[in-house]
Design a protein around this motif. Structure first.
Motif: not given
Lengths: 436, 436
Positions: A346-348, A413, A436
């Motif tokens: 979700t972060n990349t 995200g 985050h």
């Protein structure tokens, strides 16, 4: 003091005789004295009182006092009640700045609607000294030290040469009544401390301080006038108007002495005032951008281009240029060109670099935003997407979106946009990650 | 602080490594800390101590302390004792200005004689704030507010960014010893009051005040640089060098915006700083003169002529031009052309106007002055004349002489000169009178 003040007013503002004068009257010492003097001079005055609703019952009593005064004197009165706290919150202003904006906007309306010629305020020499020391405390430049002027278009301050003490003694002598602010103080901590703790010993140590300040400020105003005359010449030499805004020639600027200082002066009318951002501009890479609230400045090889920011662009929190590989605010994000995809979470995300237009834009989402969620053929409203994802209101408010050319690239995200995904024809890949 | 200070010194003054540094050391906190830090950095230093003989035994103990320090540290020391009060009296200076002049003159000698490269003084951020507020108290302009600079040719102030408090804590931590001034104070009343009564509450109200002042002063220095760049252009346009000095074209100056402010800037390098005198110049009658300590300015129709005052002219108290019929200082005198003589007394003389050259000069008499007393064929020394007249010393000191082209016209109130008397060929007469 009445005599000195009469003389001062008649010398500087002979046009008062013929004009309609609106006196800003809080009900406090200074403005009651101003109104009283103008009335003694038999000018055509009206009172304008702002109720900022900041001190509850006291604010209402101030208003009643001014209305009462107007009846006693038989002059027109205008009052208006403002919800200052709410205005400050909505416009992201300090209470002081909010009150200031509300006050002057309303005064302008009154001038127009009731055909007043001037608005008169009761600023005096001590206000000027306080403001000088406040601006010094903020590391201001020349402009912050030159002081309030006696006349600024339609706003006139006839009491500027007089001290608070002179005004007080005059009011006592004339047996005037006025409203005492129960806090006996400005709401501004620094101004308050200066007024009560710093300025009294300063005046004791330096007799005639207010007069000296006036002299200093007259000198500084002269200097300011010369700088602005010089800038007219410099502007003609290095800057030209374009259809989009303005262009500054870097090479022409660098032929002049002190190009950094000149650049600061050239940009300050556009409210570009962050010296640290500006000072590097002349030597920065092409593509570097700096933002003021209404203008954008881009370095494009030999020129600095200044353009007005559209209302669309104003929502932007951050522009990201092609050569930025990392940003720290409002989020920590990184942008790396790569030749193969790696692990996605979700972060990349990995996007097709050739589909990206710079600058990328990072902003909060808003009602009406639409994207094409990864894996879907159709468009979806962001609000619908969040509802389906069962996000709380609090979570929704925290969400950032990354855009290229007004199209959402990534709901940061959460979900990337299908339009920017890697395809068999993709040749350059951009890896975008958030921490985050 | 040592680390911050080392960094600061190495960044700003990399040439210290190779140089010979003379540290001005009073023996007080600031200069002991400065010398200590430079020694820690292993620079090649020497100490220079001025004994101003202003605080008796204490002054001598300060000197002994610095000599002692130099022995402990094994560095060269230079000391010199000055009779400051006497120097101040002779040169008509304040004690402070006298000490300053003595100090810097001596430092320059030391630099030359002992081949030092720089003189380092321990001025710090609090000194700067005090000076800023003092100059504000005097109604200074921009130049008085820009502050002490870190380097002024060979004089360098490495502690300028640091506060008195930081310096004090550092000295405590390093267990240094220094001499405390028993008055714990500057000899200057205003500086003293500012230091102890005004600045402490100001710092309390405004955190980071010293840093803000630095920022303000950097801004003001930039502005000052722009004004001086502009003045280079203006000078080229309106001013030219002549064999006698300089000429300013009034019409060219008036074609530019803000001519009064420009004139002030043009004249300030010549120390013409009395704004009231200068501001009227552009509109004054031809012949009007203004004086600075080393220059004279004459308005001559279309030009302002600036010439250096000769040492002869420096004795002059007053120049009297042809169109002045009356002066009020240093004496009340009148000058009227007339066509016949009237009653003569000690306060009135009639002279041959055609023999007069303007400007007339009024000054005190001095040893060596010679005139030709009315009715005499030969010259006589004034000193002899006064002796013959049996004047007391006090009376002699009060006497003024009026000169034309270096010749005495009148020993005012005593005797006129034979060379200027009315003769049968006289055609225009000037009546000169003095009022006591």
């Amino acid at each position: 003091m009445l005599k000195a003040c009469k003389q001062h007013i008649e010398d500087l503002f002979p046009f008062f005789k013929e004009g309609k004068l609106l006196v800003a009257c809080s009900g406090g010492l200074d403005s009651v004295v101003l109104a009283h003097i103008l009335r003694e001079l038999e000018y055509n005055i009206g009172l304008a009182h702002c109720n900022f609703s900041l001190r509850g019952k006291e604010s209402d009593e101030d208003e009643a006092f001014v209305i009462n005064l107007s009846e006693k004197w038989n002059v027109p009165v205008f009052t208006e009640t403002f919800n200052t706290k709410e205005y400050a919150a909505t416009h992201k202003l300090s209470t002081q700045m909010a009150a200031r904006e509300l006050r002057y906007n309303w005064f302008e309306e009154l001038l127009k609607d009731f055909k007043y010629d001037y608005i008169l305020t009761a600023h005096h020499a001590d206000d000027n000294l306080e403001t000088f020391l406040i601006n010094l405390s903020r590391g201001s430049g020349l402009r912050g030290l030159t002081g309030i002027t006696e006349q600024n278009d339609k706003i006139i301050r006839p009491l500027l040469p007089f001290s608070r003490e002179e005004i007080f003694h005059f009011a006592k002598k004339e047996k005037l009544f006025w409203r005492e602010d129960s806090s006996n103080a400005s709401s501004d901590y620094l101004r308050n401390e200066l007024r009560h703790e710093v300025i009294p010993p300063f005046k004791k140590a330096s007799k005639g301080l207010l007069k000296s300040l006036q002299k200093t400020q007259r000198n500084l105003q002269q200097t300011e006038a010369l700088v602005s005359d010089y800038m007219v010449l410099v502007r003609n030499l290095v800057m030209q108007e374009t259809s989009q805004g303005f262009e500054i020639s870097i090479s022409k600027l660098q032929e002049l002495p002190n190009p950094d200082a000149l650049l600061y002066e050239l940009l300050s009318p556009f409210q570009f005032t962050a010296w640290d951002d500006i000072s590097g501009l002349l030597y920065a890479q092409s593509g570097k951008q700096v933002f003021a609230s209404n203008f954008r400045l881009i370095k494009d090889r030999e020129v600095l281009i200044i353009t007005k920011i559209t209302s669309e662009e104003k929502k932007v929190s951050k522009f990201i240029s092609e050569n930025e590989t990392q940003i720290d605010s409002p989020l920590k994000m990184s942008f790396f060109p790569t030749d193969k995809m790696g692990y996605i979470d979700t972060n990349t995300v990995y996007v097709d670099a050739s589909k990206i237009s710079y600058p990328l834009v990072l902003r909060r989402w808003e009602e009406g935003d639409v994207f094409q969620p990864f894996g879907m053929k159709g468009k979806k409203k962001l609000s619908k997407f969040f509802k389906d994802e069962k996000l709380s209101l609090a979570s929704k408010e925290q969400i950032w979106i990354l855009l290229s050319n007004n199209q959402i690239v990534w709901v940061v995200g959460y979900r990337m946009d299908d339009r920017f995904k890697i395809t068999p024809t993709t040749d350059k890949i951009l890896k975008i990650a958030v921490a985050h």
